[in-house]
Scaffold this motif. Structure first.
Motif, PDB file in Angstrom:
ATOM      1  N   VAL A   1       0.836  -1.206   0.000  1.00  0.00           N
ATOM      2  CA  VAL A   1       0.000   0.000   0.000  1.00  0.00           C
ATOM      3  C   VAL A   1       0.869   1.253   0.000  1.00  0.00           C
ATOM      4  CG1 VAL A   1      -1.661   1.352   1.347  1.00  0.00           C
ATOM      5  CG2 VAL A   1      -1.981  -1.118   1.094  1.00  0.00           C
ATOM      6  N   MET A   2       1.910   1.258   0.826  1.00  0.00           N
ATOM      7  CA  MET A   2       2.799   2.415   0.869  1.00  0.00           C
ATOM      8  C   MET A   2       3.462   2.641  -0.489  1.00  0.00           C
ATOM      9  SD  MET A   2       2.353   3.530   3.912  1.00  0.00           S
ATOM     10  CE  MET A   2       0.725   2.777   3.888  1.00  0.00           C
ATOM     11  N   SER A   3       3.860   1.546  -1.135  1.00  0.00           N
ATOM     12  CA  SER A   3       4.484   1.649  -2.453  1.00  0.00           C
ATOM     13  C   SER A   3       3.508   2.227  -3.479  1.00  0.00           C
ATOM     14  CB  SER A   3       4.957   0.255  -2.907  1.00  0.00           C
ATOM     15  OG  SER A   3       5.506   0.307  -4.206  1.00  0.00           O
ATOM     16  N   ASP A   4       2.250   1.792  -3.426  1.00  0.00           N
ATOM     17  CA  ASP A   4       1.240   2.301  -4.359  1.00  0.00           C
ATOM     18  C   ASP A   4       0.988   3.791  -4.134  1.00  0.00           C
ATOM     19  OD1 ASP A   4       1.035  -0.227  -5.367  1.00  0.00           O
ATOM     20  OD2 ASP A   4      -0.920  -0.677  -4.472  1.00  0.00           O
ATOM     21  N   ILE A   5       0.979   4.215  -2.873  1.00  0.00           N
ATOM     22  CA  ILE A   5       0.756   5.631  -2.581  1.00  0.00           C
ATOM     23  C   ILE A   5       1.916   6.475  -3.105  1.00  0.00           C
ATOM     24  CG2 ILE A   5       0.563   7.320  -0.705  1.00  0.00           C
ATOM     25  CD1 ILE A   5      -0.972   5.172   0.873  1.00  0.00           C
ATOM     26  N   VAL A   6       3.119   5.968  -2.952  1.00  0.00           N
ATOM     27  CA  VAL A   6       4.290   6.677  -3.496  1.00  0.00           C
ATOM     28  C   VAL A   6       4.187   6.762  -5.013  1.00  0.00           C
ATOM     29  CG1 VAL A   6       6.790   6.557  -3.817  1.00  0.00           C
ATOM     30  CG2 VAL A   6       5.796   6.120  -1.567  1.00  0.00           C
ATOM     31  N   MET A   7       3.726   5.691  -5.651  1.00  0.00           N
ATOM     32  CA  MET A   7       3.571   5.716  -7.103  1.00  0.00           C
ATOM     33  C   MET A   7       2.576   6.797  -7.523  1.00  0.00           C
ATOM     34  SD  MET A   7       2.598   2.653  -9.773  1.00  0.00           S
ATOM     35  CE  MET A   7       4.133   1.788  -9.419  1.00  0.00           C
ATOM     36  N   LEU A   8       1.472   6.917  -6.778  1.00  0.00           N
ATOM     37  CA  LEU A   8       0.509   7.970  -7.071  1.00  0.00           C
ATOM     38  C   LEU A   8       1.165   9.349  -6.969  1.00  0.00           C
ATOM     39  CD1 LEU A   8      -2.686   6.713  -5.203  1.00  0.00           C
ATOM     40  CD2 LEU A   8      -2.328   6.809  -7.680  1.00  0.00           C
TER      41      LEU A   8
END
Length: 313
Positions: free
Chosen positions: A51-58
């Motif tokens: 989830v943290m990785s996806d938020i960084v991608m956003l």
């Protein structure tokens, strides 16, 4: 040396995924999105890191994510460790003065710190925030019988907005502060809705342990992908909504009634569910919106880059 024949997926597949995501990336560029984080995705370390990785991608795509979290299971663990009785009334945790110290220690000193650390493995991006910082979340007593459980009186968005403007990702613990300067334990769904309204968020996403709203939970083909706000209110008034789904739908209603255009219910236990919901045609959860006109409005992105993309189409 790596041979081309060893590639697991054809380049055409990767390209098709990117092409599918492109129009949705444009609609999100420059927008602020509040993500309420909880459920299994918070407890499981691998899911949390995903989830943290996806938020960084956003963030890299030009979105301004804001994360709001609670931490009920961690609080239960610490209550047990400190031999503090766990008591609930009307769905709310009774929080004495002593218990509030443990809640603060857990939410701000442990959960928030761990989330910030997990996100910052990808760069210097996340900043931990509690409601007491710059008096961001002002609260009052919800019910004297519940102790230090609070209602949100006001969200002062200046500090959060300054972090967004400086290209940081605020990670907000659901703790507020009262007129007496003491902390309040506040439901994280409520904090997320109030924060989203105060900062003018374009969307709010509630990460839960279910895929979204089912017309019949036993029938997995009955997942509803889109609902109008008026339909949700009618469902809640009808008494036909399952007990576990009621607070999730009520949180969506609260956010939309406060001016947030769209609310999503997404299963955080599924890898990359945020990206799938936001950046693909099919999505993976349930989105609730106010009017069809508002859905069309969403296609006019904010931000200089997005404006140029629209002009050149």
């Amino acid at each position: 040396m790596k041979l081309a024949k060893d590639r697991q997926k054809a380049p055409e597949y990767t390209a098709s995924v990117l092409v599918d995501a492109f129009p949705w990336i444009k609609t999100c560029t420059g927008k602020t999105i509040v993500i309420k984080y909880g459920g299994a995705a918070m407890v499981d370390e691998k899911l949390r890191d995903a989830v943290m990785s996806d938020i960084v991608m956003l963030k890299i795509m030009g979105v301004n994510p804001v994360l709001v979290h609670g931490g009920g299971k961690e609080i239960n663990k610490n209550f047990e460790a400190w031999d503090i009785p766990v008591e609930f009334k009307n769905g709310y945790r009774v929080t004495t003065e002593d218990a509030m110290d443990v809640v603060k220690m857990t939410l701000i000193g442990k959960v928030n710190e761990e989330l910030v650390s997990a996100m910052n493995r990808h760069g210097n991006l996340a900043v931990g925030v509690s409601g007491a910082d710059a008096n961001t979340i002002l609260a009052e007593v919800k019910d004297p019988e519940l102790g230090r459980v609070g209602n949100v009186v006001e969200v002062n968005p200046a500090y959060i907005q300054s972090l967004i403007n400086a290209d940081y990702i605020p990670v907000i613990a659901s703790v507020g502060v009262g007129e007496d300067g003491q902390a309040f334990n506040i439901n994280a769904d409520v904090v997320a809705s109030e924060v989203a309204s105060a900062i003018g968020a374009h969307k709010i996403i509630f990460l839960t342990d279910v895929d979204g709203y089912y017309q019949d939970f036993e029938d997995k083909d009955s997942l509803v992908s889109q609902m109008k706000l008026v339909e949700v209110k009618e469902l809640l008034a009808s008494g036909q909504v399952s007990t576990g789904m009621i607070p999730k739908l009520e949180s969506c209603v609260r956010a939309l009634d406060s001016g947030v255009p769209r609310a999503h219910i997404v299963n955080g236990a599924k890898p990359h569910s945020i990206l799938t919901e936001l950046l693909t045609t099919s999505g993976c959860g349930t989105v609730i919106y106010t009017t069809t006109a508002q859905v069309r409005e969403e296609m006019a992105p904010l931000g200089l880059l997005a404006s140029r993309l629209v002009e050149n189409m």
